[in-house]
Enzyme design. Sequence first.
Site, PDB file in Angstrom:
ATOM      1  N   LYS A 177       5.328  -4.067   2.024  1.00 25.60           N
ATOM      2  CA  LYS A 177       5.133  -2.624   1.912  1.00 25.60           C
ATOM      3  C   LYS A 177       6.484  -1.926   2.033  1.00 25.60           C
ATOM      4  CE  LYS A 177       0.586  -3.177   2.069  1.00 25.60           C
ATOM      5  NZ  LYS A 177      -0.343  -2.815   0.978  1.00 25.60           N
TER       6      LYS A 177
ATOM      7  N   LYS B 168       4.333  -0.829  -1.200  1.00 24.11           N
ATOM      8  CA  LYS B 168       3.979  -1.685  -2.328  1.00 24.11           C
ATOM      9  C   LYS B 168       4.788  -1.352  -3.574  1.00 24.11           C
ATOM     10  CE  LYS B 168      -0.418  -0.550  -2.357  1.00 24.11           C
ATOM     11  NZ  LYS B 168      -1.828  -0.535  -2.839  1.00 24.11           N
TER      12      LYS B 168
ATOM     13  N   HIS C 228      -5.886 -12.015  -6.601  1.00 24.46           N
ATOM     14  CA  HIS C 228      -6.254 -10.711  -6.058  1.00 24.46           C
ATOM     15  C   HIS C 228      -7.428 -10.159  -6.855  1.00 24.46           C
ATOM     16  CE1 HIS C 228      -6.066  -6.576  -4.623  1.00 24.46           C
ATOM     17  NE2 HIS C 228      -5.290  -7.012  -3.646  1.00 24.46           N
ATOM     18  N   ARG C 229      -8.306  -9.424  -6.163  1.00 20.48           N
ATOM     19  CA  ARG C 229      -9.525  -8.924  -6.811  1.00 20.48           C
ATOM     20  C   ARG C 229      -9.449  -7.432  -7.146  1.00 20.48           C
ATOM     21  NH1 ARG C 229     -14.167  -8.501  -2.058  1.00 20.48           N
ATOM     22  NH2 ARG C 229     -12.899  -7.425  -0.507  1.00 20.48           N
TER      23      ARG C 229
ATOM     24  N   THR D  63       1.498  -8.702   3.041  1.00 22.26           N
ATOM     25  CA  THR D  63       1.810  -7.997   1.804  1.00 22.26           C
ATOM     26  C   THR D  63       3.003  -7.092   2.059  1.00 22.26           C
ATOM     27  OG1 THR D  63      -0.535  -8.000   1.238  1.00 22.26           O
ATOM     28  CG2 THR D  63       0.885  -6.509  -0.001  1.00 22.26           C
TER      29      THR D  63
END
Length: 475
Positions: free
Chosen positions: A175, A177, A294-295, A173
């Site tokens: 960063k 973000k 994504h959750r 991911t």
Amino acid sequence: MSPQTETKASSGFKAGVKDYRLTYYTPDYKVSDTDILAAFRMTPQPGVPPEEAGAAVAAESSTGTWTTVWTDGLTSLDRYKGRCYGIEPVAGEENQYIAYVAYPLDLFEEGSVTNMFTSIVGNVFGFKALRALRLEDLRIPPAYSKTFMGPPHGIQVERDKLNKYGRPLLGCTIKPKLGLSAKNYGRAVYECLRGGLDFTKDDENVNSQPFMRWRDRFLFVAEALFKSQAETGEIKGHYLNATAGTCEEMMKRAVFARELGAPIVMHDYLTGGFTANTSLAFYCRDNGLLLHIHRAMHAVIDRQRNHGMHFRVLAKALRMSGGDHVHAGTVVGKLEGERDVTLGFVDLLRDDYIEKDRSRGVYFTQDWVSMPGVLPVASGGIHVWHMPALTEIFGDDSVLQFGGGTLGHPWGNAPGAVANRVALEACVQARNEGRDLAREGNDIIREASKWSPELAAACEVWKEIKFVFDTIDVL
């Protein structure tokens, strides 16, 4: 407490309030192969018998209301009502019970997770007679699951598209973000992919903010994808987050990603909603796009033991609604996740047939028939020292995603990616040679770091980093 209803028109209409259990508690009921089954953890209010509470859950999530109504005589409640067919106390907990409820298939619209949840959890969780209520598990019968498309492609098709086999996939991911410009964001993507990762990822809250509009991000990321592919000879991907304020805008972003030649897009399925998610999944299948899920917001729903909905239910719902990846915790990282419970819903995501196993929180045997599987994504607070455990816990059919564990490398993004790739390859090779990753994991990483200065530097930075907290949601 509350009500019930006459179930036959021939008995005549009798106004008033009746106990739910007179109609909806049926311990002798033999469940049908086509019933949707639910396991609720319920905490009744003081003075409310568990049979009445379980019957109330069945009633209020199906055909019941608080009083007898005249129009009950115009239909067959025996055919359409939910039934509480079993109640068992929760070991070690005072005044907590598991209530088992069976729902006739005709209560639900075909192919609609939205309708399924609106019925089963839409209203009953605010019921005053219950102090707390949690949906622990659902059994989805093949007669219902076959009305869903499921994942756009599934595990095997994804591996064929990427031409990558025999190991977990590696991701990162980007960063920070929030706050990067589109060009600097694309630069970070390129460096991570060139260093050896398979995927990079938009964070869940990267949509289209003033500092980086979505179209600019998509363009710079596409440039990074093609450049890294040309240099490495590997197929690369970046999860372009298509989540937006409207379904129309979401689809516009997915269409643009496809036009750029991107292999995968992303959606925040809980904040975006199941209707939007299913629509996007259909588009991805029709247009050859993989779909990463994504959750975000899940812990609001699933983290408390006594009230809400367990993630295994949300995982099943995602498999039905459609997604090729979904975040599933790490067991060893910074996010909540007990090992046996996590592996229980990981199997529910990947496997075709999952046996009932209460030791892992699986309340019902689940047969997905031919529905494709979903890759679980381990992400959140993980680094190279976690690689042996992650490889051993999640196996090959998974995505291991290191954000800070890549971009936090002291030498930069590309060396961080190299360190993770070397660590993964070393763990896979050691496993294939018969070594015990759980027992020898640290030795395997140390041996690999002797010929990889990038890995050696990463090992030094994160040698003391652990996230040691008690898990809240335990069996």
